[in-house]
Motif scaffolding. Structure first.
Motif, mmCIF file in Angstrom:
data_model
loop_
_atom_site.group_PDB
_atom_site.id
_atom_site.type_symbol
_atom_site.label_atom_id
_atom_site.label_comp_id
_atom_site.label_asym_id
_atom_site.label_seq_id
_atom_site.Cartn_x
_atom_site.Cartn_y
_atom_site.Cartn_z
ATOM 1 N N CYS A 1 -65.213 -51.312 -80.530
ATOM 2 C CA CYS A 1 -66.282 -50.422 -80.066
ATOM 3 C C CYS A 1 -67.381 -49.788 -81.435
ATOM 4 C CB CYS A 1 -65.786 -49.302 -79.139
ATOM 5 S SG CYS A 1 -67.376 -48.408 -78.811
ATOM 6 N N CYS A 2 -68.208 -50.092 -81.621
ATOM 7 C CA CYS A 2 -69.125 -49.854 -82.891
ATOM 8 C C CYS A 2 -69.307 -48.113 -82.600
ATOM 9 C CB CYS A 2 -70.529 -50.440 -82.870
ATOM 10 S SG CYS A 2 -71.531 -50.153 -84.186
ATOM 11 N N LEU A 3 -68.783 -47.549 -83.687
ATOM 12 C CA LEU A 3 -69.387 -46.052 -83.721
ATOM 13 C C LEU A 3 -69.588 -45.868 -85.070
ATOM 14 C CD1 LEU A 3 -65.782 -44.884 -81.999
ATOM 15 C CD2 LEU A 3 -67.905 -45.249 -80.924
ATOM 16 N N THR A 4 -70.310 -44.700 -85.116
ATOM 17 C CA THR A 4 -71.023 -44.061 -86.292
ATOM 18 C C THR A 4 -70.132 -42.886 -86.879
ATOM 19 O OG1 THR A 4 -72.988 -44.618 -85.227
ATOM 20 C CG2 THR A 4 -73.163 -42.971 -87.294
ATOM 21 N N VAL A 5 -69.939 -43.050 -88.197
ATOM 22 C CA VAL A 5 -69.258 -42.172 -89.110
ATOM 23 C C VAL A 5 -69.894 -40.756 -89.035
ATOM 24 C CG1 VAL A 5 -68.396 -41.427 -91.272
ATOM 25 C CG2 VAL A 5 -67.882 -43.680 -90.473
ATOM 26 N N VAL A 6 -69.282 -39.611 -88.662
ATOM 27 C CA VAL A 6 -70.024 -38.402 -88.692
ATOM 28 C C VAL A 6 -69.431 -37.438 -89.664
ATOM 29 C CG1 VAL A 6 -70.945 -38.495 -86.480
ATOM 30 C CG2 VAL A 6 -68.633 -37.611 -86.669
ATOM 31 N N GLU A 7 -68.193 -37.450 -90.027
ATOM 32 C CA GLU A 7 -67.661 -36.696 -90.962
ATOM 33 C C GLU A 7 -66.465 -37.636 -91.864
ATOM 34 O OE1 GLU A 7 -67.892 -32.401 -88.953
ATOM 35 O OE2 GLU A 7 -65.994 -33.344 -88.956
ATOM 36 N N ARG A 8 -66.088 -37.285 -92.890
ATOM 37 C CA ARG A 8 -64.860 -37.907 -93.297
ATOM 38 C C ARG A 8 -64.422 -36.950 -94.656
ATOM 39 N NH1 ARG A 8 -67.511 -37.930 -97.866
ATOM 40 N NH2 ARG A 8 -68.623 -39.734 -98.656
ATOM 41 N N GLY A 9 -63.130 -36.983 -94.550
ATOM 42 C CA GLY A 9 -62.454 -36.450 -95.605
ATOM 43 C C GLY A 9 -61.077 -35.787 -95.530
ATOM 44 N N ALA A 10 -60.340 -35.507 -96.368
ATOM 45 C CA ALA A 10 -58.823 -35.146 -96.367
ATOM 46 C C ALA A 10 -58.103 -36.271 -95.751
ATOM 47 C CB ALA A 10 -58.797 -33.874 -95.634
ATOM 48 N N GLY A 11 -58.537 -37.545 -95.836
ATOM 49 C CA GLY A 11 -57.802 -38.708 -95.195
ATOM 50 C C GLY A 11 -58.261 -38.937 -93.735
ATOM 51 N N LEU A 12 -59.305 -38.246 -93.237
ATOM 52 C CA LEU A 12 -59.703 -38.623 -91.659
ATOM 53 C C LEU A 12 -61.226 -38.892 -91.858
ATOM 54 C CD1 LEU A 12 -57.928 -35.289 -90.054
ATOM 55 C CD2 LEU A 12 -57.337 -37.551 -90.193
ATOM 56 N N VAL A 13 -61.290 -39.635 -90.720
ATOM 57 C CA VAL A 13 -62.862 -39.939 -90.527
ATOM 58 C C VAL A 13 -63.133 -39.728 -88.985
ATOM 59 C CG1 VAL A 13 -62.148 -42.461 -90.185
ATOM 60 C CG2 VAL A 13 -64.459 -41.832 -90.390
ATOM 61 N N SER A 14 -64.240 -39.212 -88.615
ATOM 62 C CA SER A 14 -64.538 -38.632 -87.296
ATOM 63 C C SER A 14 -65.624 -39.409 -86.737
ATOM 64 C CB SER A 14 -64.907 -37.141 -87.335
ATOM 65 O OG SER A 14 -63.786 -36.404 -87.569
ATOM 66 N N PHE A 15 -65.642 -39.690 -85.508
ATOM 67 C CA PHE A 15 -66.894 -40.324 -84.722
ATOM 68 C C PHE A 15 -67.028 -39.581 -83.706
ATOM 69 C CE2 PHE A 15 -64.003 -43.233 -86.997
ATOM 70 C CZ PHE A 15 -64.915 -44.322 -87.713
ATOM 71 N N ASP A 16 -68.414 -39.707 -83.084
ATOM 72 C CA ASP A 16 -68.428 -39.191 -81.645
ATOM 73 C C ASP A 16 -68.681 -40.302 -80.731
ATOM 74 O OD1 ASP A 16 -68.859 -36.286 -82.448
ATOM 75 O OD2 ASP A 16 -70.903 -36.660 -83.036
ATOM 76 N N ALA A 17 -68.171 -40.154 -79.330
ATOM 77 C CA ALA A 17 -68.280 -41.006 -78.214
ATOM 78 C C ALA A 17 -69.106 -40.269 -77.072
ATOM 79 C CB ALA A 17 -66.859 -41.534 -78.002
ATOM 80 N N VAL A 18 -69.940 -40.863 -76.939
ATOM 81 C CA VAL A 18 -70.756 -40.183 -75.640
ATOM 82 C C VAL A 18 -70.106 -40.554 -74.479
ATOM 83 C CG1 VAL A 18 -72.950 -39.949 -77.008
ATOM 84 C CG2 VAL A 18 -72.549 -42.064 -75.812
ATOM 85 N N PRO A 19 -70.811 -39.917 -73.102
ATOM 86 C CA PRO A 19 -70.208 -40.339 -71.948
ATOM 87 C C PRO A 19 -70.328 -41.974 -71.649
ATOM 88 C CG PRO A 19 -71.263 -38.446 -71.757
ATOM 89 C CD PRO A 19 -71.430 -38.877 -72.993
ATOM 90 N N GLU A 20 -71.362 -42.443 -71.972
ATOM 91 C CA GLU A 20 -71.469 -43.803 -71.723
ATOM 92 C C GLU A 20 -70.650 -44.882 -72.229
ATOM 93 O OE1 GLU A 20 -73.784 -47.468 -70.092
ATOM 94 O OE2 GLU A 20 -73.562 -45.447 -69.915
ATOM 95 N N THR A 21 -70.159 -44.297 -73.491
ATOM 96 C CA THR A 21 -69.415 -45.057 -74.321
ATOM 97 C C THR A 21 -67.732 -44.855 -73.738
ATOM 98 O OG1 THR A 21 -70.303 -44.748 -76.236
ATOM 99 C CG2 THR A 21 -67.823 -45.434 -76.512
#
Length: 217
Positions: free
Chosen positions: A47-67
């Motif tokens: 599933c193609c997701l967009t990076v919204v935050e990264r740091g401290a070894g973690l990367v975050s993505f938002d998933a909307v209801p459709e996804t």
């Protein structure tokens, strides 16, 4: 755009509700988080997701209801392991096939059996994408580019080599495992062309639209 060649796996660490969707925080196992840029695309189990935050070894993505409704992401929990692939750059080798990261449907592993040094999976085939899956064609399962070994109306089979079993989440797939499926993008467009094909299309009509010899210039 992706190739279906999984570069790493990551573990879900946090899932936070967010305006009807969720924000996922993943910890890649080997992928350098600081190399990821906010706004870039990463395929997470197909599933193609967009990076919204990264740091401290973690990367975050938002998933909307459709996804959440169309992929397995809605079933992920802390501890879930997912396949990761950064987007294809111009000039990169295309070792798999063209994968968009647009999930067509969810399949279920129906059977798994040893085959040589690898394994063969039988996966259920959702009716809407059944016409797009053909023997020796390509399919992405949880973002992994694979060749269809056999195809029926309600299921298909893929053969997994040891490298795939060792480097992707498919190594742990068992009967009952739900997986994201993406059909070959070329098959999708061919099916759409057939669906919209104009009855009675012939050389004369094509010439009238400017195609072929004697057509409009």
């Amino acid at each position: 755009m992706f190739t279906g060649l999984v570069a790493d796996t990551g573990t879900v660490e946090r899932i936070a509700p967010r305006q009807g969707g969720v924000r996922l925080a993943l910890r890649p196992h080997t992928l350098e988080v600081d190399a990821l840029q906010p706004g870039e695309s990463v395929a997470c189990s197909g599933c193609c997701l967009t990076v919204v935050e990264r740091g401290a070894g973690l990367v975050s993505f938002d998933a909307v209801p459709e996804t959440l409704s169309r992929t397995t992401i809605g079933t992920w929990r802390p501890g879930t392991v997912v396949n990761l692939e950064r987007a294809l750059a111009l000039g990169d080798r295309l070792g798999g096939h063209l994968v968009q990261g647009h999930v067509d449907g969810i399949g279920e592993v129906l059977a798994r059996r040893p085959e040589g040094q690898g394994a063969r999976l039988t996966v259920s085939l959702p009716a809407p994408i059944a016409p797009l899956v053909a023997e020796k064609g390509s399919i992405a399962i949880d973002g992994v580019s694979l060749t269809v070994a056999a195809a029926g109306r309600e299921s298909f089979e893929v053969a997994l080599i040891p490298e795939t079993l060792a480097r992707t989440t498919l190594g742990a797939a068992q009967p009952g495992t739900k997986v994201n499926l993406e059909a070959d993008v070329l098959a999708r467009h061919v099916a759409r062309l057939r669906e919209l094909a104009t009855p009675g299309l012939d050389a004369e009509r094509l010439a009238g639209w400017g195609y072929g010899e004697g057509g409009a210039r």
